[in-house]
Design an enzyme around this catalytic site. Structure first.
Site, PDB file in Angstrom:
ATOM      1  N   GLN A 493      15.194  25.725  48.964  1.00  0.00           N
ATOM      2  CA  GLN A 493      14.149  26.376  49.740  1.00  0.00           C
ATOM      3  C   GLN A 493      12.858  26.510  48.950  1.00  0.00           C
ATOM      4  OE1 GLN A 493      14.500  26.804  52.838  1.00  0.00           O
ATOM      5  NE2 GLN A 493      12.470  27.688  53.172  1.00  0.00           N
ATOM      6  N   GLU A 494      12.964  26.727  47.652  1.00  0.00           N
ATOM      7  CA  GLU A 494      11.780  26.926  46.814  1.00  0.00           C
ATOM      8  C   GLU A 494      10.964  25.648  46.651  1.00  0.00           C
ATOM      9  OE1 GLU A 494      10.318  29.448  45.579  1.00  0.00           O
ATOM     10  OE2 GLU A 494      11.746  31.078  45.802  1.00  0.00           O
ATOM     11  N   SER A 495      11.628  24.536  46.382  1.00  0.00           N
ATOM     12  CA  SER A 495      10.874  23.340  45.972  1.00  0.00           C
ATOM     13  C   SER A 495      11.316  22.039  46.620  1.00  0.00           C
ATOM     14  CB  SER A 495      10.990  23.170  44.455  1.00  0.00           C
ATOM     15  OG  SER A 495      12.336  22.864  44.096  1.00  0.00           O
TER      16      SER A 495
END
Length: 653
Positions: A493-495
């Site tokens: 989800q972050e990157s």
């Protein structure tokens, strides 16, 4: 290009090992000249680009974008040679803008139908062109463009003037748009729209600014004439701005103003106060929503009515709020799920089950929750569809894909992503999966995931939930006693596994760590002479991210939901969003005040379920993974919050 097919045949090469093609340097120079808007430099670079270079069309496209918009013959030739391409769409859009500005209406209407994704300016030009040529068949559609709280392009101003002059947009429509603009937080737009009113009815321009800067003072100042509708609309906006910061001050002001409002205006005022109170999790929000009534609330406010009712465990109010929403909002997965839950709570399982059955076939957070409500008997098995080498090679030969890969190899990632997205939008499921596999082989992980997620019937969940850097993540998860599936769910989800990813607020790397947080973690780990640029190293980034995730989990009673919220919005906020009593974690998530964090937590926890299945972990329900959020504790003054000073303030949604 030959290098792409060599790459496909060898299969194991990454983009970094593919040899540069003749002319690549000149292409980069051409792109830099285009970005700097230097036509002479662009022409010089273009001479060194071979005619058969895969990006030669891009060089020509850049030249045309900097050329005079009156060179219609050159443009028409390019559009004919590259029909349906992203470049053709951008050039056609730019060309039509020029035609519209010149009011070349017959030519505009000839080209407009070929524009795939017209923006608001193009739509307004099209309606103006029809009007100028005597076509009145789309006047109703033209009027709908008016009703927005956003600023509209200057191309729309003459259209609106025509519609107002013809009486198709009346004074009530003007007042409605003024309120839409104020509710959207755009007082400048409201001020401009008010110019469409007769002079004597317009609110003073200075009042819009005062209501934004010091709403409490304005409401007490006596400068607002309650006999004027415009001043009452300003008062409503001032109450909304006051409620943004303090419910107590806003309700005191509203009680003084209540006798001066019409019944509809009073209900609208209560809706403003209720929505802000709901976002602060104040119990009084439900009472205020009742005073507002469903007729005075908009869908954004009704959503917060439903969330406030969820936190209060008031299922009849949840159902009432959802059923009062417009169809577009009510049929979103979130409200289909909670409507089903509310129906179950009312003993109407026969009405709830059809909603859950449809949701259970959808591959997302609410689909997973719906499956669990129905039980294992109703769950369909998940199958992975794999594509072969011939399919991948065929996709690589698609001109748009070849251009996207070449742009990616040259480091032009924004152009590459746009070219890729444009090309795959019309692909079948089988083509999408082949394209996703190609992107995976190129280690272009975000495009692989994004493309695999587009499929409608055929799915490859291993492509949707890639697991690169697994050895590093396993090591970090083991050292910090974390669930590996959760770590991957968060990292995805972050990157989307792009190691060079950098957010607008400065977070970087695979786990998007802020510089201040990175320094704090380095200190905790006893690392000296640390610099935040080290966060570009995958091993160190994952090590730091896992450490911080474990830290916030420990400080928040071991709850993975609280820790996930804290990772995105800071531990202090995650703590404040708790209640004084235990709460179903799904309700906690649904009532997170920040739309970004709310969506983030849902996706991370949903991702973790797919990764757990991929990694062969023992089966655990999503509801079990979410658990129960324990009651709020008094915050300890000594609890560090490394991101607190750097977080961007998010006022609700």
């Amino acid at each position: 290009m030959l290098r792409i097919f060599v790459f496909l045949l060898l299969g194991a090469l990454s983009a970094a090992t593919v040899q540069a093609a003749p002319g690549d340097t000149a292409v980069l120079q051409a792109q830099q000249a285009f970005a700097a808007r230097k036509p002479a430099n662009l022409e010089r670079a273009a001479r060194d680009v071979p005619a058969d270079h895969v990006l030669a069309p891009y060089v020509e496209y850049w030249r045309l974008m900097l050329a005079s918009r009156t060179e219609d013959a050159r443009l028409a030739d390019f559009l004919a040679r590259y029909p349906g391409s992203r470049m053709a769409e951008a050039l056609r859009a730019d060309w039509l803008q020029s035609l519209g500005a010149r009011e070349a209406w017959p030519a505009y209407l000839a080209g407009y139908p070929r524009l795939v994704k017209p923006d608001a300016a193009h739509q307004c030009y099209a309606y103006r062109a029809e009007w100028a040529l005597g076509n009145r068949s789309h006047l109703r559609e033209a009027v709908t463009v008016w009703f927005t709280g956003r600023d509209m392009p200057s191309a729309c101003t003459p259209l609106f003037e025509q519609l107002i002059g013809a009486g198709l947009i009346g004074q009530e429509d003007v007042w409605r748009r003024i309120r839409l603009a104020l509710e959207a937080g755009n007082p400048g737009v409201a001020r401009t729209v008010a110019n469409a009113l007769p002079t004597g009815q317009r609110p003073a321009a200075a009042l819009f600014d005062l209501a934004s800067r010091d709403p409490g003072r304005l409401l007490k100042s006596g400068r607002l004439d309650s006999g004027r509708r415009g001043d009452r609309e300003i008062a409503l906006y001032a109450l909304d701005q006051l409620a943004r910061h303090s419910s107590s001050e806003a309700v005191q002001a509203l009680r003084k103003w209540a006798p001066q409002f019409t019944a509809e205006e009073l209900q609208a005022a209560w809706a403003h106060l209720a929505a802000w109170a709901a976002r602060r999790h104040e119990a009084v929000a439900l009472e205020w929503f009742q005073q507002a009534g469903v007729a005075a609330t908009n869908d954004f406010q009704r959503e917060w009515w439903a969330r406030a009712a969820l936190r209060a465990g008031d299922w009849p109010a949840v159902l009432r709020a959802i059923e009062s929403m417009g169809e577009a909002t009510r049929t979103l997965p979130v409200w289909r799920y909670w409507r089903a839950r509310a129906l179950q709570a009312a003993g109407q399982r026969a009405a709830a089950n059809p909603l859950l059955l449809v949701l259970a076939r959808e591959h997302h957070y609410y689909g997973q929750l719906a499956q669990e409500e129905l039980g294992p008997v109703m769950q369909a098995p998940v199958t992975n569809i794999k594509t072969g080498g011939d399919d991948v090679a065929a996709i690589a030969r698609q001109p748009g894909i070849a251009r996207a890969l070449a742009l990616y190899e040259l480091g032009l990632r924004s152009d590459a992503s746009q070219e890729w997205n444009w090309t795959v939008q019309a692909f079948s499921d089988a083509q999408l999966l082949a394209a996703a596999e190609l992107a995976r082989r190129m280690e272009w992980y975000d495009r692989a995931i994004n493309t695999a997620e587009r499929t409608r019937e055929l799915h490859d969940f291993e492509l949707r939930f890639l697991a690169p850097y697994r050895e590093l993540a396993q090591k970090a998860a083991r050292e910090n006693e974390l669930d590996e599936a959760w770590v991957f769910g968060l990292m995805r989800q972050e990157s989307r596994f792009i190691n060079v990813a950098r957010s607008g607020v400065g977070a970087s790397g695979l786990m998007q760590i802020m510089p201040a947080t990175a320094r704090w973690i380095a200190k905790q780990l006893g690392i000296k002479r640390f610099h935040p640029r080290e966060m570009q190293d995958p091993a160190k980034n994952i090590q730091f991210g896992a450490y911080y995730l474990k830290y916030v989990q420990t400080s928040l009673d071991g709850s993975p939901v609280l820790a996930t919220a804290a990772y995105n919005a800071g531990p202090g906020r995650a703590q404040r969003w708790r209640d004084s009593r235990p709460m179903e974690a799904a309700v906690y998530i649904e009532s997170i005040p920040f739309a970004e964090t709310r969506d983030y937590v849902k996706k991370v926890m949903s991702n973790a379920m797919y990764y757990a299945a991929r990694f062969g972990q023992p089966s655990v329900l999503l509801t079990e993974r979410l658990g129960t959020v324990p009651p709020r504790k008094a915050p300890a003054d000594s609890t560090p919050d490394p991101d607190a000073a750097l977080e961007v303030e998010q006022a609700g949604d």
